[in-house]
Design an enzyme around this catalytic site. Sequence first.
Site, PDB file in Angstrom:
ATOM      1  N   CYS A   7      58.317  38.218  26.183  1.00  0.00           N
ATOM      2  CA  CYS A   7      56.807  38.142  25.905  1.00  0.00           C
ATOM      3  C   CYS A   7      55.820  37.909  27.236  1.00  0.00           C
ATOM      4  O   CYS A   7      55.667  38.760  27.942  1.00  0.00           O
ATOM      5  CB  CYS A   7      56.906  36.819  24.931  1.00  0.00           C
ATOM      6  SG  CYS A   7      55.177  36.603  24.126  1.00  0.00           S
TER       7      CYS A   7
ATOM      8  N   HIS B 252      60.767  37.703  20.719  1.00  0.00           N
ATOM      9  CA  HIS B 252      61.379  36.566  21.227  1.00  0.00           C
ATOM     10  C   HIS B 252      62.949  36.592  20.749  1.00  0.00           C
ATOM     11  O   HIS B 252      63.036  35.958  19.752  1.00  0.00           O
ATOM     12  CB  HIS B 252      60.771  35.177  20.760  1.00  0.00           C
ATOM     13  CG  HIS B 252      59.330  34.960  21.623  1.00  0.00           C
ATOM     14  ND1 HIS B 252      59.552  34.122  22.706  1.00  0.00           N
ATOM     15  CD2 HIS B 252      58.031  35.229  21.179  1.00  0.00           C
ATOM     16  CE1 HIS B 252      58.416  33.860  23.226  1.00  0.00           C
ATOM     17  NE2 HIS B 252      57.572  34.586  22.209  1.00  0.00           N
TER      18      HIS B 252
ATOM     19  N   GLU C  17      65.213  34.756  21.699  1.00  0.00           N
ATOM     20  CA  GLU C  17      65.724  33.560  21.868  1.00  0.00           C
ATOM     21  C   GLU C  17      65.359  32.759  20.483  1.00  0.00           C
ATOM     22  O   GLU C  17      66.194  31.679  20.269  1.00  0.00           O
ATOM     23  CB  GLU C  17      65.390  32.691  23.159  1.00  0.00           C
ATOM     24  CG  GLU C  17      64.034  32.240  23.093  1.00  0.00           C
ATOM     25  CD  GLU C  17      63.090  33.177  22.955  1.00  0.00           C
ATOM     26  OE1 GLU C  17      63.077  34.219  23.206  1.00  0.00           O
ATOM     27  OE2 GLU C  17      61.787  32.659  22.822  1.00  0.00           O
TER      28      GLU C  17
END
Length: 359
Positions: free
Chosen positions: A173, A286, A288
């Site tokens: 990001c 993202h 994660e």
Amino acid sequence: MANDVVGSTSPSFSTTTFRSYFWIPILISFLRCVVGSAEAHDIVLPSQRHNDSLPRSSSTCPAPNPNLYYRPVIGIITHPGDGASGRLSNATNASSVAASYVKFVESAGARVIPLIFNEPWETLLKKLELVNGVLFTGGWAKTGSYFETVEKIFKKVLEKNDDGNHFPLYGICLGFELMSMIVSKDLNILEEYNASNQATTLDFFENANLDESMFQRFPPDLLKKLSTDCIVMQNHHYGISPQRLLNNEKLSGFFEILTTCTDEDDKVYVSTVRSRNYPVTGFQWHPEKNAFEWGSQKIPHTEDAIRVTQHAANFFVSEARKSTTRPDAQEVRDNLIYNYKPTYGGKAGKGYDEVYIFT
Ligand SMILES: *[C@@H]1O[C@H](CO)[C@@H](O)[C@H](O)[C@H]1NC(C)=O
Ligand SMILES: *[C@@H]1O[C@H](CO)[C@@H](O)[C@H](O)[C@H]1NC(C)=O
Ligand SMILES: *[C@@H]1O[C@H](CO)[C@@H](O)[C@H](O)[C@H]1NC(C)=O
């Protein structure tokens, strides 16, 4: 029948006992039969391993690949602020890392050393000698000493690779946005997008070269689902269009586009890139969050979404195992994230769930 059970002193007790238990020996001999045949055909007990062609003990397990390093460590750069607009710490000097990035790395078999952005550069340089790869997280800061530190670390990563140390970098990001600014040498290269808090698909770019990219190791079924199911999370106001990236010589010389996405206003942006010559991957999304963040209802948590997190993490750490850095074990332990405690910042049902704060 009810009387038989309740009347424990009645003569019928023995009958009940008999009725209840007479089948046990039969069951045992049946199980012996089944287990015995399984043993004979499928399971080899240690005592049965007398044939040299059978694997015998751990001493005969092939040694791990000596070219790989199986104790990899990843450096994660901290971001200015406490991660929650002063709710968690009002220290002017605070910086933070969402624990989801740490868990992402740990889940794939690596440990984490925080690279605290406002530490002296000499300290950061020493820490960079203890790690086998670097992660730039999401966030909002694009100026000042944070930007300068990210730029210096980015250059250091390329330098390590130029010196023959395979040293991966994930920019996620904001991390990807900063890499775009640094590589293009244009602080205004980014464009505005409307992609805050939404799950999307990933659209593979025409002729995208997935060989030896993160996606090469995705199982084929999951790779297909990426372009049909909303299993990646977006949360950004900036990005870069494929046209702008391709038209910028520095950017298109450095990065190859792997995927794009479309924002709320039908504007297309680059969502995954790989470097042409370095083990550097950029994500506008993202990887994660799917497994480790719960503060937004939009974050996908399906099994496929979790697999996306896991495969993205596995590729990163598999690249880090190729690094030739072999740090001193005690120096690593002295700097690990385990020396810090995360704070539960997501109790109000928003923001990062857990966050490491450095003051
Ligand atoms: C930080 O400041 C805010 C606003 O004044 C306050 O609500 C919050 O409790 C403070 N946080 C801490 C950890 O002191
Ligand atoms: C700011 O934080 C960094 C990292 O925790 C520390 O090294 C530095 O001494 C701090 N500076 C001040 C002025 O507190
Ligand atoms: C972003 O998209 C949403 C949904 O289409 C829209 O309501 C909103 O006005 C847009 N925001 C901006 C800043 O364009």
